[in-house]
Enzyme design. Structure first.
Site, PDB file in Angstrom:
ATOM      1  N   VAL A 148      -8.497 -53.535 115.077  1.00 29.50           N
ATOM      2  CA  VAL A 148      -8.665 -53.455 113.622  1.00 29.50           C
ATOM      3  C   VAL A 148      -7.425 -52.777 113.063  1.00 29.50           C
ATOM      4  CG1 VAL A 148     -10.068 -52.466 111.764  1.00 29.50           C
ATOM      5  CG2 VAL A 148     -11.172 -53.246 113.878  1.00 29.50           C
ATOM      6  N   ASP A 154     -18.629 -40.797 116.506  1.00 30.72           N
ATOM      7  CA  ASP A 154     -17.593 -39.793 116.209  1.00 30.72           C
ATOM      8  C   ASP A 154     -16.947 -40.012 114.845  1.00 30.72           C
ATOM      9  OD1 ASP A 154     -18.102 -38.778 118.685  1.00 30.72           O
ATOM     10  OD2 ASP A 154     -16.118 -39.157 119.532  1.00 30.72           O
ATOM     11  N   TYR A 178     -20.387 -46.122 122.104  1.00 33.05           N
ATOM     12  CA  TYR A 178     -21.826 -45.819 122.226  1.00 33.05           C
ATOM     13  C   TYR A 178     -22.584 -46.284 120.985  1.00 33.05           C
ATOM     14  CZ  TYR A 178     -20.561 -43.230 126.308  1.00 33.05           C
ATOM     15  OH  TYR A 178     -20.093 -42.930 127.558  1.00 33.05           O
ATOM     16  N   LYS A 236     -26.887 -34.451 135.410  1.00 35.57           N
ATOM     17  CA  LYS A 236     -25.736 -35.093 134.760  1.00 35.57           C
ATOM     18  C   LYS A 236     -25.636 -36.556 135.217  1.00 35.57           C
ATOM     19  CE  LYS A 236     -21.655 -35.273 132.748  1.00 35.57           C
ATOM     20  NZ  LYS A 236     -21.528 -35.433 131.344  1.00 35.57           N
ATOM     21  N   ASN A 253     -13.811 -55.153 119.162  1.00 34.57           N
ATOM     22  CA  ASN A 253     -13.348 -54.023 119.974  1.00 34.57           C
ATOM     23  C   ASN A 253     -11.965 -54.356 120.505  1.00 34.57           C
ATOM     24  OD1 ASN A 253     -14.119 -51.400 121.144  1.00 34.57           O
ATOM     25  ND2 ASN A 253     -13.812 -52.438 123.091  1.00 34.57           N
ATOM     26  N   GLU A 298     -14.896 -29.881 131.994  1.00 34.95           N
ATOM     27  CA  GLU A 298     -15.267 -30.969 132.920  1.00 34.95           C
ATOM     28  C   GLU A 298     -14.028 -31.485 133.666  1.00 34.95           C
ATOM     29  OE1 GLU A 298     -17.670 -33.909 130.771  1.00 34.95           O
ATOM     30  OE2 GLU A 298     -19.409 -32.879 131.603  1.00 34.95           O
TER      31      GLU A 298
HETATM   32  P1  FAD Z   1     -16.366 -44.366 121.348  1.00 30.89           P
HETATM   33  O1  FAD Z   1     -17.321 -44.331 122.464  1.00 30.89           O
HETATM   34  O2  FAD Z   1     -15.114 -43.593 121.475  1.00 30.89           O
HETATM   35  O3  FAD Z   1     -16.025 -45.894 121.047  1.00 30.89           O
HETATM   36  C1  FAD Z   1     -15.133 -46.289 120.041  1.00 30.89           C
HETATM   37  C2  FAD Z   1     -14.686 -47.693 120.361  1.00 30.89           C
HETATM   38  O4  FAD Z   1     -13.874 -48.170 119.287  1.00 30.89           O
HETATM   39  C3  FAD Z   1     -13.837 -47.794 121.630  1.00 30.89           C
HETATM   40  O5  FAD Z   1     -14.285 -48.853 122.424  1.00 30.89           O
HETATM   41  C4  FAD Z   1     -12.433 -48.053 121.102  1.00 30.89           C
HETATM   42  O6  FAD Z   1     -11.649 -48.824 121.974  1.00 30.89           O
HETATM   43  C5  FAD Z   1     -12.743 -48.829 119.818  1.00 30.89           C
HETATM   44  N1  FAD Z   1     -11.666 -48.770 118.847  1.00 30.89           N
HETATM   45  C6  FAD Z   1     -11.029 -47.671 118.375  1.00 30.89           C
HETATM   46  N2  FAD Z   1     -10.077 -48.017 117.486  1.00 30.89           N
HETATM   47  C7  FAD Z   1     -10.109 -49.368 117.387  1.00 30.89           C
HETATM   48  C8  FAD Z   1      -9.386 -50.324 116.635  1.00 30.89           C
HETATM   49  N3  FAD Z   1      -8.419 -49.975 115.785  1.00 30.89           N
HETATM   50  N4  FAD Z   1      -9.703 -51.634 116.778  1.00 30.89           N
HETATM   51  C9  FAD Z   1     -10.686 -52.039 117.620  1.00 30.89           C
HETATM   52  N5  FAD Z   1     -11.409 -51.171 118.373  1.00 30.89           N
HETATM   53  C10 FAD Z   1     -11.120 -49.862 118.254  1.00 30.89           C
HETATM   54  N6  FAD Z   1     -20.803 -36.790 124.903  1.00 30.89           N
HETATM   55  C11 FAD Z   1     -22.034 -36.579 125.412  1.00 30.89           C
HETATM   56  O7  FAD Z   1     -23.037 -36.706 124.670  1.00 30.89           O
HETATM   57  N7  FAD Z   1     -22.226 -36.255 126.712  1.00 30.89           N
HETATM   58  C12 FAD Z   1     -21.204 -36.139 127.592  1.00 30.89           C
HETATM   59  O8  FAD Z   1     -21.401 -35.863 128.770  1.00 30.89           O
HETATM   60  C13 FAD Z   1     -19.885 -36.364 127.093  1.00 30.89           C
HETATM   61  N8  FAD Z   1     -18.832 -36.283 127.936  1.00 30.89           N
HETATM   62  C14 FAD Z   1     -17.575 -36.543 127.461  1.00 30.89           C
HETATM   63  C15 FAD Z   1     -16.509 -36.463 128.355  1.00 30.89           C
HETATM   64  C16 FAD Z   1     -15.222 -36.706 127.922  1.00 30.89           C
HETATM   65  C17 FAD Z   1     -14.083 -36.632 128.916  1.00 30.89           C
HETATM   66  C18 FAD Z   1     -14.995 -37.029 126.543  1.00 30.89           C
HETATM   67  C19 FAD Z   1     -13.589 -37.301 126.053  1.00 30.89           C
HETATM   68  C20 FAD Z   1     -16.049 -37.095 125.643  1.00 30.89           C
HETATM   69  C21 FAD Z   1     -17.343 -36.853 126.094  1.00 30.89           C
HETATM   70  N9  FAD Z   1     -18.454 -36.910 125.228  1.00 30.89           N
HETATM   71  C22 FAD Z   1     -19.716 -36.689 125.716  1.00 30.89           C
HETATM   72  C23 FAD Z   1     -18.277 -37.285 123.811  1.00 30.89           C
HETATM   73  C24 FAD Z   1     -18.572 -38.789 123.660  1.00 30.89           C
HETATM   74  O9  FAD Z   1     -17.860 -39.525 124.622  1.00 30.89           O
HETATM   75  C25 FAD Z   1     -18.249 -39.325 122.262  1.00 30.89           C
HETATM   76  O10 FAD Z   1     -18.920 -38.535 121.317  1.00 30.89           O
HETATM   77  C26 FAD Z   1     -18.675 -40.789 122.148  1.00 30.89           C
HETATM   78  O11 FAD Z   1     -17.886 -41.603 122.989  1.00 30.89           O
HETATM   79  C27 FAD Z   1     -18.588 -41.306 120.714  1.00 30.89           C
HETATM   80  O12 FAD Z   1     -19.059 -42.613 120.669  1.00 30.89           O
HETATM   81  P2  FAD Z   1     -18.519 -43.620 119.560  1.00 30.89           P
HETATM   82  O13 FAD Z   1     -19.340 -44.861 119.680  1.00 30.89           O
HETATM   83  O14 FAD Z   1     -18.435 -42.960 118.246  1.00 30.89           O
HETATM   84  O15 FAD Z   1     -17.014 -43.898 119.974  1.00 30.89           O
HETATM   85  P1  NAD Z   2     -14.115 -29.268 121.424  1.00 24.75           P
HETATM   86  O1  NAD Z   2     -13.724 -29.219 120.004  1.00 24.75           O
HETATM   87  O2  NAD Z   2     -15.542 -29.143 121.765  1.00 24.75           O
HETATM   88  O3  NAD Z   2     -13.318 -28.160 122.253  1.00 24.75           O
HETATM   89  C1  NAD Z   2     -11.935 -27.936 122.043  1.00 24.75           C
HETATM   90  C2  NAD Z   2     -11.565 -26.530 122.501  1.00 24.75           C
HETATM   91  O4  NAD Z   2     -10.164 -26.365 122.347  1.00 24.75           O
HETATM   92  C3  NAD Z   2     -12.241 -25.451 121.675  1.00 24.75           C
HETATM   93  O5  NAD Z   2     -12.856 -24.530 122.541  1.00 24.75           O
HETATM   94  C4  NAD Z   2     -11.091 -24.842 120.871  1.00 24.75           C
HETATM   95  O6  NAD Z   2     -11.274 -23.472 120.611  1.00 24.75           O
HETATM   96  C5  NAD Z   2      -9.917 -25.086 121.804  1.00 24.75           C
HETATM   97  N1  NAD Z   2      -8.622 -25.073 121.111  1.00 24.75           N
HETATM   98  C6  NAD Z   2      -8.335 -25.575 119.877  1.00 24.75           C
HETATM   99  N2  NAD Z   2      -7.044 -25.339 119.552  1.00 24.75           N
HETATM  100  C7  NAD Z   2      -6.495 -24.701 120.610  1.00 24.75           C
HETATM  101  C8  NAD Z   2      -5.191 -24.207 120.899  1.00 24.75           C
HETATM  102  N3  NAD Z   2      -4.180 -24.302 120.023  1.00 24.75           N
HETATM  103  N4  NAD Z   2      -4.965 -23.614 122.094  1.00 24.75           N
HETATM  104  C9  NAD Z   2      -5.951 -23.501 123.005  1.00 24.75           C
HETATM  105  N5  NAD Z   2      -7.222 -23.934 122.780  1.00 24.75           N
HETATM  106  C10 NAD Z   2      -7.490 -24.535 121.612  1.00 24.75           C
HETATM  107  O7  NAD Z   2     -13.504 -30.656 122.003  1.00 24.75           O
HETATM  108  P2  NAD Z   2     -13.878 -31.445 123.339  1.00 24.75           P
HETATM  109  O8  NAD Z   2     -14.106 -30.513 124.465  1.00 24.75           O
HETATM  110  O9  NAD Z   2     -12.840 -32.502 123.487  1.00 24.75           O
HETATM  111  O10 NAD Z   2     -15.247 -32.138 122.976  1.00 24.75           O
HETATM  112  C11 NAD Z   2     -15.301 -33.133 121.945  1.00 24.75           C
HETATM  113  C12 NAD Z   2     -16.754 -33.502 121.699  1.00 24.75           C
HETATM  114  O11 NAD Z   2     -17.263 -34.182 122.853  1.00 24.75           O
HETATM  115  C13 NAD Z   2     -17.636 -32.285 121.474  1.00 24.75           C
HETATM  116  O12 NAD Z   2     -18.587 -32.584 120.520  1.00 24.75           O
HETATM  117  C14 NAD Z   2     -18.314 -32.085 122.815  1.00 24.75           C
HETATM  118  O13 NAD Z   2     -19.600 -31.508 122.680  1.00 24.75           O
HETATM  119  C15 NAD Z   2     -18.398 -33.502 123.339  1.00 24.75           C
HETATM  120  N6  NAD Z   2     -18.379 -33.490 124.816  1.00 24.75           N
HETATM  121  C16 NAD Z   2     -19.569 -33.283 125.435  1.00 24.75           C
HETATM  122  C17 NAD Z   2     -19.594 -33.215 126.814  1.00 24.75           C
HETATM  123  C18 NAD Z   2     -20.913 -33.005 127.511  1.00 24.75           C
HETATM  124  O14 NAD Z   2     -21.946 -32.970 126.842  1.00 24.75           O
HETATM  125  N7  NAD Z   2     -20.940 -32.876 128.820  1.00 24.75           N
HETATM  126  C19 NAD Z   2     -18.409 -33.349 127.545  1.00 24.75           C
HETATM  127  C20 NAD Z   2     -17.212 -33.538 126.864  1.00 24.75           C
HETATM  128  C21 NAD Z   2     -17.207 -33.599 125.488  1.00 24.75           C
END
Ligand code: FAD
Ligand code: NAD
Length: 396
Positions: free
Chosen positions: A81, A296, A13, A373, A37, A169
């Protein structure tokens, strides 16, 4: 005359938004921009829980980078990388010659945080990338396929460790998937166990309690079991051990217990907290005016509560949008603007037709929230590729 070299690490992102901004704002030959990437595609992380459960194909959660970046303006290098060398201003890659930079943008995303829990890395699955979610789906289906022969309950028991947003989710998608999966393998639906284990005293710690109650009641009505205040202490091939010693037998364990920054960043020598870099107002890494960190990989403090903003796609996108503009200003000798996060709300899906969330101060539940959503997902496609990408890839 040589032009400044900007290297962007990561096509997530943050990285993609920075690249899009630069390709739009920069004049011909004003800078040389390279995006690195490891895959040829961007994965839409916010959708990965769907293919992980099998409610959508994994292609639904990825896009070819060449379809959203103008490769005449931004050079795309598909490679991994392997090291960031700050003193040499050099990026080392697995399969290409090292890249030199004048300005570096680090957007390498996160990695699962396992808190040193024994057996997690070896035995659990993670919802992190396309390969990971393909493996979860196929493993789960294979376990279900064995059930009729072996009749072992653990084959159709799924433990999800962590009830944060990712956990909730994913559990919501599993609920949607189970009726079809059970029909396919002739398994009575009521025999399947989906257990979401959470260490904190509540599901979705810190989130609005009314919305949390709604989510828990809905998911419980679909058969999900929640175990709260129950940390997982060990993960084995055939299940987990909880605090206090109780064991749950499960052939599929998916860890959604949190994330930390990409290890490459801490290995570079930049100071990090759980792998994330506390950046300044311009997203600089401390002490490095030529290195920017976002998404992140970065950590920005919410001054109101003196705690970091959670790492989300939303904040990563806003950082990328600003950074594209700031880099152009920097190259032209202009002023950069400070990053101010503007939270627009949070919506979490509970499967295809249910969700919870808020926008501004207004709370949303059920079908309305589910529609919101989907609109948020479509907005990301719009930012990346305009209306044509929304029409090609979007789905309500
Ligand atoms: P990323 O999107 O993770 O991108 C990192 C990129 O770097 C990737 O393309 C990866 O392949 C690349 N990369 C990594 N290591 C290397 C390397 N060594 N060499 C080359 N390339 C590399 N956030 C929200 O705001 N709303 C949501 O609804 C939401 N839903 C989520 C649902 C799930 C299941 C998960 C897991 C996360 C969700 N998040 C959500 C969190 C969100 O996805 C992350 O915060 C976001 O993707 C971070 O963006 P980024 O650009 O930092 O990294
Ligand atoms: P998180 O850190 O938000 O949640 C992890 C959960 O695991 C916590 O509730 C924690 O208490 C629990 N946990 C930790 N250690 C544990 C253990 N030993 N046993 C059982 N439970 C344990 O992580 P996430 O859900 O992967 O989210 C990562 C990021 O992505 C967050 O910033 C979140 O806001 C974001 N995200 C956002 C959305 C959305 O906006 N719809 C969806 C997915 C992720």
């Amino acid at each position: 005359m040589s032009v400044p070299k900007i290297v962007i690490l990561g096509g997530g992102y943050g990285g993609l938004m920075t690249a899009k901004g630069l390709q739009k704002e920069l004049n011909y030959n004003e800078a040389e921009v390279t995006l690195v990437n490891q895959n040829s595609y961007h994965y839409i992380t916010t959708k990965l829980h769907e293919p992980a459960a099998g409610t959508a194909h994994h292609d639904h959660a990825r896009l070819a980078i060449s379809s959203v970046i103008n490769t005449d303006k931004v050079r795309f290098v598909q490679d991994k990388v392997t090291a960031i060398k700050l003193e040499e201003k050099e990026i080392q890659l697995e399969n290409h010659e090292p890249l030199q930079y004048d300005y570096l943008v680090i957007g390498l995303g996160s990695a699962p945080e396992t808190f040193g829990i024994r057996g997690l890395l070896e035995n659990a699955f993670f919802i992190r990338n396309i390969n990971g979610v393909r493996m979860i789906r196929e493993h789960m289906e294979y376990m279900f396929s064995r059930y009729q022969n072996e009749k072992k309950e653990e084959l159709i028991t799924i433990v999800v460790g962590g009830a944060g947003f990712t956990g909730i989710e994913y559990v919501g998608e599993l609920v949607d998937r189970m009726p079809e999966l059970c029909r396919e393998y002739d398994i009575p639906l009521e025999k399947v166990r989906i257990i979401n284990v959470e260490a904190a005293p509540t599901v979705l710690p810190g989130f609005d309690t009314e919305l949390v109650d709604y989510a828990v009641k809905y998911l419980e009505s679909k058969g999900v079991e929640f175990l709260i205040s129950t940390p997982i202490e060990e993960c084995m091939e055939d299940g987990v051990i909880l605090k206090g010693g109780r064991e749950i037998k499960a052939a599929t364990v998916v860890w959604t217990g949190g994330v930390r920054g990409n290890k490459l960043v801490e290995d570079s020598g930049i100071e990090t907290m759980r792998g994330r870099v506390k950046v300044d107002e311009f997203l600089h890494a401390p002490g490095h005016d030529d290195v920017f960190v976002l998404g992140d990989s970065a950590l920005v403090i919410n001054e109101e509560i003196n705690r970091p903003y959670p790492p989300t796609a939303q904040i990563s996108t806003q950082q990328g949008q600003l950074l594209g503009k700031n880099l152009v200003a920097k190259i032209r000798g202009g002023e950069m603007k400070s990053f101010k996060y503007m939270p627009k709300g949070t919506v979490a899906s509970l499967g295809r037709k249910e969700a919870i969330g808020f926008v501004g101060t207004k709370k949303y539940y059920g079908a309305k929230a589910a529609l919101l959503k989907k609109l948020i997902d479509l907005r990301w496609l719009y930012l990346l590729g305009g209306v044509s990408l929304v029409l090609r890839k979007g789905k309500l």
